[in-house]
Motif scaffolding. Structure first.
Motif, PDB file in Angstrom:
ATOM      1  N   VAL A   1      69.253 -42.674  31.235  1.00 32.06           N
ATOM      2  CA  VAL A   1      68.914 -43.497  29.747  1.00 32.06           C
ATOM      3  C   VAL A   1      68.906 -44.376  30.858  1.00 32.06           C
ATOM      4  CG1 VAL A   1      71.298 -43.849  29.157  1.00 32.06           C
ATOM      5  CG2 VAL A   1      68.868 -44.053  28.058  1.00 32.06           C
ATOM      6  N   LEU A   2      67.749 -45.297  30.970  1.00 29.89           N
ATOM      7  CA  LEU A   2      67.514 -46.846  31.377  1.00 29.89           C
ATOM      8  C   LEU A   2      67.913 -47.795  29.978  1.00 29.89           C
ATOM      9  CD1 LEU A   2      65.695 -46.092  34.175  1.00 29.89           C
ATOM     10  CD2 LEU A   2      67.949 -46.414  34.167  1.00 29.89           C
ATOM     11  N   SER A   3      68.060 -48.883  30.464  1.00 25.61           N
ATOM     12  CA  SER A   3      67.908 -50.088  29.510  1.00 25.61           C
ATOM     13  C   SER A   3      68.018 -51.363  30.383  1.00 25.61           C
ATOM     14  CB  SER A   3      69.877 -50.191  29.088  1.00 25.61           C
ATOM     15  OG  SER A   3      70.463 -50.422  29.504  1.00 25.61           O
ATOM     16  N   TRP A   4      67.226 -52.601  30.033  1.00 27.43           N
ATOM     17  CA  TRP A   4      66.511 -53.679  30.133  1.00 27.43           C
ATOM     18  C   TRP A   4      66.815 -54.805  28.993  1.00 27.43           C
ATOM     19  CZ3 TRP A   4      63.592 -49.697  30.260  1.00 27.43           C
ATOM     20  CH2 TRP A   4      63.518 -48.483  31.873  1.00 27.43           C
ATOM     21  N   PRO A   5      68.217 -55.462  29.377  1.00 24.79           N
ATOM     22  CA  PRO A   5      68.897 -56.536  28.175  1.00 24.79           C
ATOM     23  C   PRO A   5      67.499 -57.588  28.063  1.00 24.79           C
ATOM     24  CG  PRO A   5      70.222 -56.164  29.864  1.00 24.79           C
ATOM     25  CD  PRO A   5      69.394 -55.448  30.300  1.00 24.79           C
ATOM     26  N   SER A   6      67.403 -58.033  27.060  1.00 29.49           N
ATOM     27  CA  SER A   6      66.067 -58.668  27.479  1.00 29.49           C
ATOM     28  C   SER A   6      66.819 -60.256  27.511  1.00 29.49           C
ATOM     29  CB  SER A   6      65.828 -60.106  26.018  1.00 29.49           C
ATOM     30  OG  SER A   6      67.230 -60.078  24.786  1.00 29.49           O
ATOM     31  N   GLU A   7      68.066 -60.168  27.754  1.00 28.04           N
ATOM     32  CA  GLU A   7      68.922 -61.342  28.182  1.00 28.04           C
ATOM     33  C   GLU A   7      70.470 -61.260  28.546  1.00 28.04           C
ATOM     34  OE1 GLU A   7      71.089 -64.566  25.319  1.00 28.04           O
ATOM     35  OE2 GLU A   7      68.465 -64.443  25.631  1.00 28.04           O
TER      36      GLU A   7
ATOM     37  N   GLU B   1      64.653 -59.961  20.147  1.00 25.84           N
ATOM     38  CA  GLU B   1      63.801 -59.341  20.639  1.00 25.84           C
ATOM     39  C   GLU B   1      65.616 -58.710  21.616  1.00 25.84           C
ATOM     40  OE1 GLU B   1      60.822 -59.487  22.687  1.00 25.84           O
ATOM     41  OE2 GLU B   1      59.682 -59.297  21.003  1.00 25.84           O
ATOM     42  N   LEU B   2      66.390 -56.806  21.521  1.00 29.20           N
ATOM     43  CA  LEU B   2      67.745 -56.644  22.220  1.00 29.20           C
ATOM     44  C   LEU B   2      67.115 -56.356  23.903  1.00 29.20           C
ATOM     45  CD1 LEU B   2      70.200 -55.985  19.419  1.00 29.20           C
ATOM     46  CD2 LEU B   2      70.321 -58.224  20.568  1.00 29.20           C
ATOM     47  N   GLY B   3      66.018 -55.820  24.020  1.00 29.90           N
ATOM     48  CA  GLY B   3      65.572 -55.371  24.898  1.00 29.90           C
ATOM     49  C   GLY B   3      64.885 -54.064  24.888  1.00 29.90           C
TER      50      GLY B   3
END
Length: 167
Positions: A73-79, A99-101
């Motif tokens: 799994v990969l994640s990209w937070p919006s901030e 938008e959390l990401g």
């Protein structure tokens, strides 16, 4: 302001095996449970989820992390929401951060890990989605104190969902 008609997760299926595995329902359940556990209103936020395969996630991992290999799994937070002090709780998002990401999850790696660990695909996917959502919220596992907080939080959320500790 919260929008009760908006879906918390917007799932894009890039690998049809995720359709049969129920990624859309699993993602929504895991995201909602994570936010509710942290006293965050799920109806105020959105998370984009990509259900893909090892080839796609390898490319994403290479592009964003300079690691040309598959991962679960990969994640990209919006901030950035990380806590400044090790082991401290990250700053919760405000309603202005709708938008959390984004999260990407690989069917191949997830299924192989579930099989190797003797877990159901649904339970392992739920764990990885909870893990990904926590990353979007500023949780991390690089520093030991942060890893302890993140893992403890994951176990609590999974327990509420009737899933045994993955650790």
């Amino acid at each position: 302001m919260a929008d009760p008609d908006r879906a918390l997760t917007d799932v894009v299926i890039d690998d049809a095996r995720w359709e049969a595995a129920g990624l859309t329902a699993i993602s929504a359940r895991a995201a909602e449970a994570t936010l509710r556990h942290l006293d965050i209103d799920p109806s105020a936020f959105e998370i984009a989820v990509l259900g893909c395969d090892d080839t796609r996630i390898s490319g994403l991992n290479a592009d964003f992390r300079d690691k040309s290999q598959a991962t679960n799994v990969l994640s990209w937070p919006s901030e950035e929401r990380a806590a400044p002090a090790p082991g401290a709780t990250p700053t919760p998002p405000s309603d202005m951060d709708a938008e959390l990401g984004d999260i990407a999850i690989s069917y191949d790696t997830c299924a192989a890990e579930a099989l190797a660990q003797g877990k159901s695909l649904a339970d392992h996917t739920t764990h990885l989605m909870v893990h990904g959502v926590l990353h979007l919220l500023g949780y991390d596992h690089i520093r030991d104190e942060d890893a302890t907080l993140m893992e403890t939080t994951e176990v609590q959320i999974l327990g509420k969902l009737g899933i045994a500790s993955p650790y």
